[in-house]
Write a protein that holds these residues in place. Structure first.
Motif, PDB file in Angstrom:
ATOM      1  N   LEU A   1       0.393  -1.565  -0.025  1.00 36.96           N
ATOM      2  CA  LEU A   1      -0.123   0.047   0.007  1.00 36.96           C
ATOM      3  C   LEU A   1       1.018   1.398  -0.100  1.00 36.96           C
ATOM      4  N   ALA A   2       1.643   1.125   0.813  1.00 36.44           N
ATOM      5  CA  ALA A   2       2.858   2.885   0.537  1.00 36.44           C
ATOM      6  C   ALA A   2       3.359   2.764  -0.881  1.00 36.44           C
ATOM      7  N   LEU A   3       3.897   1.684  -1.714  1.00 31.82           N
ATOM      8  CA  LEU A   3       4.681   2.021  -2.371  1.00 31.82           C
ATOM      9  C   LEU A   3       3.614   2.149  -3.826  1.00 31.82           C
ATOM     10  N   ALA A   4       2.040   1.894  -3.757  1.00 32.53           N
ATOM     11  CA  ALA A   4       0.896   2.308  -4.722  1.00 32.53           C
ATOM     12  C   ALA A   4       1.210   3.166  -5.822  1.00 32.53           C
TER      13      ALA A   4
ATOM     14  N   ILE B   1      17.838  -2.614  -3.882  1.00 35.47           N
ATOM     15  CA  ILE B   1      16.972  -3.002  -5.082  1.00 35.47           C
ATOM     16  C   ILE B   1      15.502  -3.366  -4.927  1.00 35.47           C
ATOM     17  N   VAL B   2      15.418  -3.792  -3.774  1.00 37.65           N
ATOM     18  CA  VAL B   2      13.874  -4.512  -3.457  1.00 37.65           C
ATOM     19  C   VAL B   2      13.741  -3.385  -1.965  1.00 37.65           C
ATOM     20  N   PRO B   3      12.406  -3.122  -1.960  1.00 35.02           N
ATOM     21  CA  PRO B   3      11.741  -2.065  -1.055  1.00 35.02           C
ATOM     22  C   PRO B   3      11.936  -2.874   0.684  1.00 35.02           C
ATOM     23  N   LYS B   4      12.600  -2.207   1.015  1.00 28.36           N
ATOM     24  CA  LYS B   4      13.107  -3.442   2.993  1.00 28.36           C
ATOM     25  C   LYS B   4      11.160  -3.743   3.396  1.00 28.36           C
ATOM     26  N   GLY B   5      11.583  -5.375   4.153  1.00 25.76           N
ATOM     27  CA  GLY B   5       9.884  -6.054   4.417  1.00 25.76           C
ATOM     28  C   GLY B   5       9.273  -6.024   2.787  1.00 25.76           C
ATOM     29  N   THR B   6       9.810  -6.455   1.710  1.00 23.92           N
ATOM     30  CA  THR B   6       8.909  -7.277   0.984  1.00 23.92           C
ATOM     31  C   THR B   6       8.985  -8.116   0.783  1.00 23.92           C
ATOM     32  N   HIS B   7       9.879  -8.779   0.735  1.00 30.25           N
ATOM     33  CA  HIS B   7      10.039 -10.544   1.361  1.00 30.25           C
ATOM     34  C   HIS B   7       9.921 -11.134   2.079  1.00 30.25           C
ATOM     35  N   THR B   8       9.594 -12.045   2.303  1.00 25.09           N
ATOM     36  CA  THR B   8       9.713 -13.146   3.837  1.00 25.09           C
ATOM     37  C   THR B   8      10.387 -14.228   3.644  1.00 25.09           C
ATOM     38  N   TRP B   9      11.867 -14.704   3.922  1.00 23.38           N
ATOM     39  CA  TRP B   9      12.099 -16.198   3.232  1.00 23.38           C
ATOM     40  C   TRP B   9      11.596 -17.231   3.809  1.00 23.38           C
ATOM     41  N   GLU B  10      10.837 -17.363   5.105  1.00 20.17           N
ATOM     42  CA  GLU B  10      10.161 -18.253   4.933  1.00 20.17           C
ATOM     43  C   GLU B  10       8.743 -18.669   3.948  1.00 20.17           C
TER      44      GLU B  10
END
Lengths: 370, 438
Positions: A102-105, A274-283
């Protein structure tokens, strides 16, 4: 009819996410949805013609480990037996992911901005989708190779992949749970009259599409989505349900390896940005083997899996043999309507009978688990 | 008045824009794209091919001929007139050194075609595809509105063009092909590296003394500038003589006999030879003959000129130009708008055709990938492609021009030996020919 969702009232900003929307009440909906996202107030439920939805919401709350149970009592529950073959009672949308996006919409369409890698990924994924779909048709119109095809783009975001597919002639439906994304996408396509007609955007989840239609799409595209969903099994089941027999499912996602942690999370998010922080969760990353097994067990036969590599210096993607970071998969729904296991057993040859037996056993075990 | 939604607009007055429009229409991936060509001049239609040859001609390389034939314009040219040449002799006025380009396998090295013939052929082909390509004659763009690099709310992401008659157009991609004083380039604020050579080119149509096979292109480097004789027919050739502004003005205004004499002596006279250079050149020639005892081409003399076509003498100034950027979001420059070169190598229009070929290739791939045609990602591919090729050619041409503009002995010696050596090394000559024929 529109339905709002119940929100947690115990202080954590848990955002209710599944909001169905019908055409014509868009403005009211957006107001409600925006306030649903930001406020912590509760709304009353207005039950109308789709009662089994509510039981789904109830179960969604049970399954999500982040929820608090305090407001369950306030949801009116209508119990109805459902006659569907697959259970769509669990949602796949992860609300915390919604918040991140949402923050990057509004940044979607800046080609040199934070979504630049996704823009340049189109150089790989559009040909991947286009060529595999063209294999299924005898000939195509020059200039509009995908004309006549109906495609569903799940998690379309700002429409980065939806628009090229629309330009190639397909009728595309793009869905995304984040309403701001859909607004951005709508705004962007509105300037081009041709795209405006070919593409339709909806702020909803895959489950709602499943409720409305089955077997309507020639292809379903879930690009950079499966690493954000809560329940992959349900997601794949839903994809399969909306696909026509013989239809294609295209997935691009990230592998769950040490390398993907080091490069995809540590380097890409925390060091290089390169990717905004928190975009991905490794799990939540999915390995190709796990994805393949889920696909096969849901009646989708995997046609190809190919690795993709991003060069952060040039900004371009390349195909690769190595699937340890990003990869793309193409699966085709088997042509027969019913549960795939007995049919495999019946129609294929002797060696495959054995395979059929194994899968029947596996299927039986899964059903027992459920 | 109205707003017309277009996919690509070409603002152009010259050959490349028309052929670009044609090539784009022809490519299958562009089937549903609309192309609009804005042409400042009137429509040029010939009922019948005029008997007199035009004095502006171009040397079309085989690569450009392939491009033109790919969308059917070459057939029209063949039905009108053109002249193929098989050999090219380039030699110095200050020494005996020469270089002879010769295609052993009897292929044509290039074609001399009048500019008017090319335009007419392209116009005919455009009419054939008028369902996809619209041409607005006598229309000039007076204003441009460029889009922001990324979408802002409520501002159109397309390019808006205002025409002289007040109507506006919007387009996804604007291709500027409007010559070396490109209005599109200036409006976009693209920096242009340019300087004027202190030279003008004099052109004329010449009648030869006697009919010959006339399939050789001749060029001699005089200290004042190169003079070239290009074959048009068995009895006619076209002259391109680059010289100082004063001399050019003199040549255009002098009477016919003196003019013809000037041309003949420019080609034949050895007045600029010096003994020193001659002996140095001869020395190298012996060395070459010793090392490579194959055929050594002797210097040949071009056919003599008898008279010049009345009213065919004209001159125009020369300069060099190169745009710092060929592309911007939703803008691409091709042809002379992007680069301007000295005619000594005969490459100007061929570079333009090469630009078209590359641009269409990139746009076609982008269209097949469903990309927005004005997107920078593939436009920068075109720019890199062409800037590499064009910069090299521009630099080489400029260097040659400067090298041959002097009669200072050290430089003459250098270029004499250089030319002789290049002539002796066949693979090198073949490389040069290959580069020039693309």
């Amino acid at each position: 009819m529109w339905g709002g969702s119940k929100l947690s009232c115990s202080g954590n900003r848990f955002l209710g996410v599944v909001i169905s929307r019908y055409r014509g009440t868009q403005t009211e909906c957006t107001r409600l949805i925006t306030s649903a996202v930001y406020s912590e107030n509760q709304f009353s439920w207005t039950p109308q013609t789709k009662p089994w939805v509510f039981s789904e919401y109830r179960i969604m709350w049970f399954k999500s480990y982040r929820m608090t149970f305090a407001c369950l009592n306030r949801i009116k529950i209508y119990r109805y037996p459902w006659t569907r073959l697959y259970s769509t009672s669990r949602t796949t949308v992860d609300s915390s992911e919604v918040k991140t996006f949402l923050a990057l919409a509004h940044r979607w369409w800046d080609e040199q901005g934070i979504y630049a890698p996704l823009h340049s990924m189109n150089d790989l994924r559009v040909p991947f989708i286009r060529d595999n779909l063209l294999k299924t048709v005898a000939d195509h119109q020059p200039g509009k190779p995908l004309s006549g095809m109906k495609i569903l783009d799940v998690g379309c975001g700002g429409g980065l992949l939806t628009e090229p597919l629309g330009r190639l002639g397909a009728s595309v439906t793009g869905i995304d749970p984040v309403d701001e994304n859909i607004k951005t996408a709508q705004h962007h396509k509105s300037f081009d009259p041709i795209l405006d007609k070919r593409i339709e955007y909806r702020a909803c989840s895959l489950e709602e599409i499943v409720e409305e239609t089955t077997e309507a799409f020639d292809a379903v595209v879930a690009s950079e989505v499966v690493e954000h969903v809560i329940d992959l099994e349900t997601f794949i089941q839903c994809c399969c349900q909306v696909l026509k027999p013989g239809g294609s499912l295209f997935i691009t996602t990230i592998n769950k390896t040490q390398l993907s942690y080091a490069l995809g999370i540590v380097f890409a998010e925390q060091i290089a940005g390169i990717v905004p922080k928190g975009t991905h969760t490794w799990e939540k990353f999915v390995s190709p083997e796990k994805l393949e097994s889920i696909l096969e067990s849901n009646g989708l036969s995997v046609q190809s899996v190919a690795g993709m590599l991003y060069n952060p210096f040039s900004g371009y993607w390349h195909w690769s043999e190595n699937t340890s970071l990003n990869y793309a998969a193409h699966a085709v729904k088997s042509g027969v309507q019913d549960h795939p296991v007995p049919d495999e057993f019946v129609f294929k040859g002797e060696t495959e009978e054995l395979r059929g037996q194994d899968s029947t056993n596996a299927g039986a075990q899964e059903e027992l688990k459920k | 008045r109205g707003m017309m939604g277009q996919k690509a607009v070409l603002g152009g007055v010259w050959l490349p824009s028309t052929s670009s429009a044609k090539q784009q229409r022809h490519d299958t991936h562009f089937c549903d794209k609309k192309i609009l060509l804005l042409e400042a001049g009137p429509k040029k239609v010939w009922e019948k091919l005029p008997e007199t040859y035009s004095n502006r001609v171009s040397s079309i390389s085989p690569g450009s001929a392939t491009l033109l034939s790919s969308f059917g314009a070459w057939d029209h040219i063949c039905n009108m007139r053109y002249r193929a040449f098989r050999r090219m002799q380039v030699w110095d006025a200050c020494s005996e050194a020469l270089i002879m380009f010769d295609k052993d396998n009897l292929d044509d090295m290039g074609y001399i075609v009048e500019n008017d013939v090319i335009m007419c052929a392209l116009t005919k082909q455009l009419e054939a595809v008028s369902d996809r390509v619209t041409v607005l004659y006598r229309s000039k763009a007076v204003g441009y509105t460029w889009p922001y690099p990324f979408p802002m709310t409520d501002s159109s992401p397309w390019v808006h063009i205002t025409l002289g008659d007040g109507s506006t157009l919007q387009t996804k991609l604007l291709i500027g092909a409007d010559g070396h004083n490109s209005g599109v380039r200036q409006a976009a604020g693209i920096q242009n590296v340019s300087w004027n050579y202190d030279q003008s080119a004099v052109v004329a149509t010449l009648h030869l003394s006697e009919a010959t096979e006339n399939n050789v292109a001749w060029q001699r480097f005089l200290p004042s500038g190169p003079i070239a004789l290009l074959p048009l027919s068995d009895t006619l050739s076209s002259l391109v003589w680059s010289t100082s502004h004063e001399h050019a003005a003199e040549l255009v205004s002098m009477d016919e006999e003196k003019f013809v004499d000037a041309i003949n002596s420019a080609f034949w006279s050895d007045a600029n030879h010096t003994d020193f250079i001659d002996s140095a050149g001869a020395m190298l020639q012996y060395a070459v003959a010793f090392l490579k005892p194959t055929k050594v081409s002797a210097r040949q003399l071009p056919p003599s000129v008898a008279r010049v076509d009345a009213r065919s003498r004209m001159s125009f100034p020369l300069g060099l130009g190169h745009a710092a950027e060929y592309v911007r979001p939703r803008l691409a420059l091709i042809g002379d708008a992007a680069h301007r070169v000295h005619p000594l190598a005969g490459q100007g229009v061929n570079m333009g055709f090469g630009d078209i070929s590359s641009l269409v290739h990139h746009l076609s791939a982008a269209a097949f990938n469903g990309k927005d045609l004005g997107s920078m990602s593939h436009l920068t591919g075109y720019e890199t492609d062409r800037q590499r090729h064009n910069t090299a050619l521009l630099a080489a041409t400029d260097l040659l021009k400067r090298l041959y503009s002097t009669s200072a002995t050290p430089l003459v010696l250098l270029r004499t030996w250089g030319l002789q050596a290049t002539n002796a090394v066949s693979p090198l000559k073949e490389q040069i020919m290959a580069f020039a024929s693309k």
